[in-house]
Scaffold this active site. Structure first.
Site, PDB file in Angstrom:
ATOM      1  N   HIS A   9     -18.914   1.778   1.756  1.00  0.00           N
ATOM      2  CA  HIS A   9     -19.809   0.680   2.089  1.00  0.00           C
ATOM      3  C   HIS A   9     -20.410   1.038   3.455  1.00  0.00           C
ATOM      4  CE1 HIS A   9     -21.686  -3.107   2.033  1.00  0.00           C
ATOM      5  NE2 HIS A   9     -20.708  -3.895   2.421  1.00  0.00           N
ATOM      6  N   ASP A  64     -14.049  -3.744   5.025  1.00  0.00           N
ATOM      7  CA  ASP A  64     -15.080  -3.647   6.073  1.00  0.00           C
ATOM      8  C   ASP A  64     -14.571  -4.073   7.442  1.00  0.00           C
ATOM      9  OD1 ASP A  64     -17.150  -2.781   4.466  1.00  0.00           O
ATOM     10  OD2 ASP A  64     -17.655  -4.815   3.844  1.00  0.00           O
ATOM     11  N   SER A  66       0.835  -1.204   0.000  1.00  0.00           N
ATOM     12  CA  SER A  66       0.000   0.000   0.000  1.00  0.00           C
ATOM     13  C   SER A  66       0.873   1.258   0.000  1.00  0.00           C
ATOM     14  CB  SER A  66      -0.934  -0.005   1.218  1.00  0.00           C
ATOM     15  OG  SER A  66      -0.192  -0.123   2.404  1.00  0.00           O
TER      16      SER A  66
END
Lengths: 491, 493
Positions: A133, A109, A79
């Protein structure tokens, strides 16, 4: 343990939130990215969604940087590489979150609760927190500080596509929502719209929804028709073909690429067009099989929807999260061991039409799954627009993933919630269809009908065509695909 | 025992190898390699001055050989050309001059001219001559002086004479020029009836005049035989058609839609100013410390080996490289990283590259591909104006694709796609036209076509061209600035 937010609402409010979904008009986006101009946007997480959304936002003239855990930076994890090689400023939560006007939470999530708990105290007063989300807010009942604005912007495509479509000058369909409990300055909608413009989503169509409608429909779609049905269907169809003596390489290829081919027809012209690709006798056969499948599977779809609505699904899944994903990882490993997964696609030519002709049962499964998911969602109070996007619209995306990577990788690629739900569905659906499968022969999977006579009864054909075309998913589909076609001439 | 049917002639392959010849002082045919097999019938075509007549004439011994060889020429060759016609007329005039008697010479009668071959060639076909005279209704002029005929009539007489001479090889340079439609059809039919008797080489300017018995097409450009195409190769034929169309049409770059221009730039600013550019992936440095300024009107050629960062550099300019935000880049009046959008930058740029062609995977019409250049998009998502549509159609006409406007782009040949993308890049008359190896992957024919287009564009006005290539033969006249990139030792850390 968390409190399910949805369950705290009165029924009236639950229904109102579930029913929220409106296709927005292009002129609602005439302010462009103005609401975000000059604001400091800090993205948490630099995976596919995080990176690609950030690239789009920056190319739309916005100020984007990335914040990662200190460890990810120190160890130069992927990342970190993603963000730095693309020329973004990267910093720790402590360094960047306090400077942010808008924080985009684009982590998986599962990490939402710890991440949000960690960043919330660091956030500027009156800043905005955005999700892609609604799970954390709706299912885990995360309470966000009152001065913060909470919005959701969810591109309905994988991150790579979010970028690719933007670069083309277009975008992907996007769902936006404002968490009404957290809109202290009334600027949530303006921010969400600007964000959708920044990622190019406004060009492909934006749905104005609610956190609740997004979560309850998204969970339902992904675990039933999108991932579950295709997984169960793949396993059953493969085993049946091999049992009937069809070359395993052929069977593997027919399934791996068949879902993609038949759902391509679905994407263009709905269930009707998918069945219209079959000969008349095959169409009637597929229709009858689908009717039978719907009858058998309806209680399963109802159960999935019920468990999603009342929070049982997320509670059970979160228990597994707490248990180091024991179930999830075990089921994922089982998928790798299935015969379909272990049989590579054969080196045989299968024409586009042959995927339909020899995959009548697969067509029937997609039809049954799409219609059941749609019917179940709308029966639960989810509006047709949402139900369409979360069932029919996204099926080709998962089919495309299976074509590229088969089931194991498909499951590893999709979200944790989708994967967990997919296994639940598969475990219940396999035994449910065992009897049904006993009656299946190669005429509907593997070899196609004996086509010496393609004659059919007129009255029956008319009946079948009428039933296909009058299903509610076809009505809303025609409207939404019409919007899309107006905007996206390339489809 | 097998009986071999007697054929009119024992035609061998004619082989022209590495042949260079000069014609007069100024024209050279260069290094010609050309083989004409028996039973082949050729058309030579090309733009004016490209050497097509010269190429045909070397078969008849014209030009001064510098090097190379021609072998397998048949014994009896007839050539009908403006030059041959001029020669014959000149000869007749000389006859007149030579007549020292103080009488007005009537010159040689047509009949005599027509029958000259009878005494020379045993194969002379009297019956055919009579037939041709009747066919072209020439009886009334048989007794007239050849000198007094019009150019067109002279031409007809020569054609008939050459055919009646019944050669092994007949070379006809623009035989249909000046003939009316009926005569042209007559002649075509006549030639067709003789294809088994003699080999034919026709020089033609116009593709639509190519008779259906022709088997091969030779294309000349700048004194070279650039292409030899079997007529059954549909794709190559179509490409050649377009190329010829382009070369023989008065090329002008279509005007653009002036109502949709990006904001004007300060003419004193450079278009692009890159300062101390550095691009690295992980530990691998691709570009280090590069400076480059592109002034308006300065056409540049950028070269360098694979991996030297050419495309990377272009993407920094176009905004497609993410590290454009970490470098000191000034483009079109904007210092990068100050809230500008990539669309603000792209509106000044027309761009073609192989990568773009790979990415341009959409099934839209040819017209829409060109229209997408107005919006800098892949595919069309914005309504185009009538003016823009008209401009797109002009480009299609320019490319010889006028009748194919609604065909799907993704079914075109690679070369046609590339041509369309070049038109797409040019359609808005961009301030900066970036052509990243536009000829890469193109066959010879399409390469010629693309280069011709770029040359036109370079001289056409407000567009500055930035051209990337590493093929020496693909030079573009009009480009005077050169930038060479070198590959860095990759692992500098």
């Amino acid at each position: 343990m968390s409190n399910n937010y949805f369950n705290t609402l009165p029924l009236r409010e639950q229904l109102a939130q579930l029913a929220k979904c409106r296709f927005m008009s292009m002129d609602e986006f005439s302010d462009g990215v103005e609401a975000l101009k000059g604001k400091k946007i800090v993205v948490i997480g630099c995976g596919a969604q995080g990176l690609n959304q950030g690239l789009n936002l920056r190319d739309s003239g916005l100020d984007v940087s990335y914040t990662l855990r200190a460890a990810a930076i120190a160890e130069k994890r992927q990342s970190w590489k993603n963000a730095t090689e693309n020329g973004f400023v990267v910093g720790t939560y402590q360094e960047l979150i306090p400077t942010a006007d808008v924080v985009l939470n684009l982590t998986p999530d599962k990490q939402h609760t710890p991440v949000v708990n960690e960043i919330m105290p660091l956030m500027k007063k009156g800043a905005c927190l955005s999700y892609s989300h609604g799970f954390n807010i709706v299912e885990e009942g995360m309470k966000i500080r009152e001065d913060l604005t909470v919005i959701m912007v969810a591109p309905k495509c994988p991150g790579s596509e979010v970028r690719a479509e933007y670069v083309r000058g277009f975008g992907v369909p996007t769902l936006i929502a404002v968490h009404e409990d957290n809109d202290p300055k009334g600027e949530g909608l303006a921010l969400a719209k600007a964000y959708a413009v920044g990622t190019g989503g406004h060009k492909a169509g934006v749905l104005m929804s609610s956190f609740i409608a997004e979560v309850k429909s998204d969970l339902m779609g992904e675990q039933t028709i999108l991932c579950g049905m295709l997984q169960t269907g793949s396993l059953l169809c493969f085993d049946k073909m091999v049992e009937e003596g069809i070359d395993p390489g052929y069977a593997s290829k027919l399934i791996q690429y068949g879902w993609e081919t038949i759902t391509e027809a679905l994407k263009y012209g709905g269930v009707t067009n998918m069945l219209d690709r079959l000969s008349n006798p095959a169409k009637i056969k597929a229709f009858d099989l689908a009717e039978e499948l719907k009858e058998i599977m309806r209680p399963l779809y109802n159960k999935h929807q019920d468990d999603i609505i009342d929070g049982t699904f997320s509670r059970v899944m979160m228990e597994d999260w707490a248990n180091d994903d024991k179930n999830l990882l075990g089921w994922r490993a089982e998928t790798a061991e299935t015969a379909f997964e272990k049989t590579p696609a054969g080196d045989v030519e299968i024409s586009e039409q042959e995927f339909f002709d020899n995959g009548i049962l697969m067509v029937a499964m997609v039809k049954a799954g799409v219609e059941l998911a749609f019917e179940t969602m709308t029966a639960a109070g989810i509006i047709a627009e949402s139900a369409y996007y979360e069932s029919l619209h996204e099926t080709p995306l998962i089919a495309n993933t299976i074509a590229r990577k088969k089931l194991y990788e498909m499951n590893a690629t999709i979200s944790d919630t989708a994967e967990y739900g997919c296994y639940l569905y598969n475990h219940a659906c396999l035994p449910l269809l065992a009897d049904f499968m006993k009656g299946i022969k190669t005429d509907v999977i593997g070899k196609g009908l004996d086509t010496t006579d393609t004659g059919v009864d007129n009255a029956r054909l008319i009946e079948v065509n009428a039933a296909l075309r009058s299903h509610p998913v076809e009505a809303i589909g025609a409207v939404l695909r019409g919007h899309m076609a107006d905007m996206k001439k390339i489809v | 025992m097998t009986q071999i049917l007697p054929s009119h002639t024992e035609m061998n392959s004619i082989k022209i190898e590495n042949y260079t010849a000069v014609f007069g002082e100024s024209f050279t045919l260069n290094n010609i390699n050309w083989t004409l097999e028996p039973n082949q019938h050729w058309v030579i075509t090309g733009a004016n001055g490209s050497g097509k007549s010269a190429l045909s004439a070397i078969l008849a011994g014209a030009g001064e050989r510098i090097s190379g060889s021609i072998s397998g020429l048949p014994k009896h060759i007839e050539i009908i050309s403006f030059e041959a016609q001029a020669e014959l007329i000149e000869r007749e005039l000389k006859k007149d001059d030579a007549d020292i008697m103080d009488v007005i010479s009537e010159g040689t009668p047509v009949r005599e001219i027509l029958e000259e071959g009878k005494a020379i060639y045993p194969e002379f076909d009297s019956a055919l001559l009579d037939q041709l005279v009747a066919m072209f209704k020439l009886e009334p002029m048989l007794d007239r002086s050849f000198r007094k005929l019009s150019t067109g009539e002279t031409r007809k007489i020569m054609l008939i004479r050459a055919l009646a001479n019944n050669p092994d090889l007949i070379i006809l340079d623009e035989p249909f020029d000046g003939l009316d439609a009926a005569s042209m059809q007559l002649l075509q039919d006549l030639l067709k009836s003789k294809i088994d008797a003699m080999a034919m080489v026709l020089v033609l300017n116009r593709f639509d005049e190519i008779p259906d018995f022709i088997t091969h097409i030779a294309y000349t450009d700048q004194g070279k035989l650039q292409h030899s195409v079997d007529i059954n190769n549909k794709q190559a034929y179509d490409d050649l058609y377009q190329l010829l169309h382009l070369k023989t049409t008065e090329l002008s770059v279509p005007a653009t839609d002036l109502s949709d221009r990006p904001p004007a730039l300060n003419p004193n600013d450079p278009l692009v100013r890159l300062t101390n550019i550095k691009v690295a992936y992980g530990d691998a440095t691709i570009i280090d410390g590069l400076d480059w300024t592109i002034e308006p009107g300065q056409h540049w050629q950028l070269s360098g080996p694979n991996g030297s960062g050419k495309t990377c550099l272009l993407n920094l300019i176009t905004g497609d490289h993410p590290q454009c935000y970490t470098n000191n880049i000034f483009v079109f009046g904007m210092q990068r990283g100050n809230g500008e959008t990539i669309w603000q930058i792209k509106q000044y740029i027309g761009y073609v590259s192989t990568a773009l062609q790979w990415e341009y995977r959409v099934s839209i019409s040819l017209r829409n591909v060109i229209l997408s250049g107005f919006h800098d998009s892949i595919g069309v998502y914005t309504k185009s104006t009538d003016k823009q549509k008209a401009v797109a159609d002009q480009w299609l006409a320019l490319l010889g694709m006028k009748d194919r406007a609604n065909e799907p782009y993704n079914q075109l040949s690679f070369g046609d796609q590339r041509l369309l993308l070049i038109a797409r890049a040019m359609v808005k008359h961009p301030t900066l036209l970036i052509l990243d190896e536009p000829c890469l992957g193109l066959d010879d024919i399409n390469r010629q076509l693309v280069l011709a287009l770029i040359e036109k564009i370079c001289t056409s006005g407000d567009t500055t061209v930035l051209y990337v290539n590493h093929h020496a033969e693909d030079q573009i006249s009009g480009i005077s600035q050169f930038k060479q990139l070198e590959k860095l030792d990759a692992q500098s850390s």
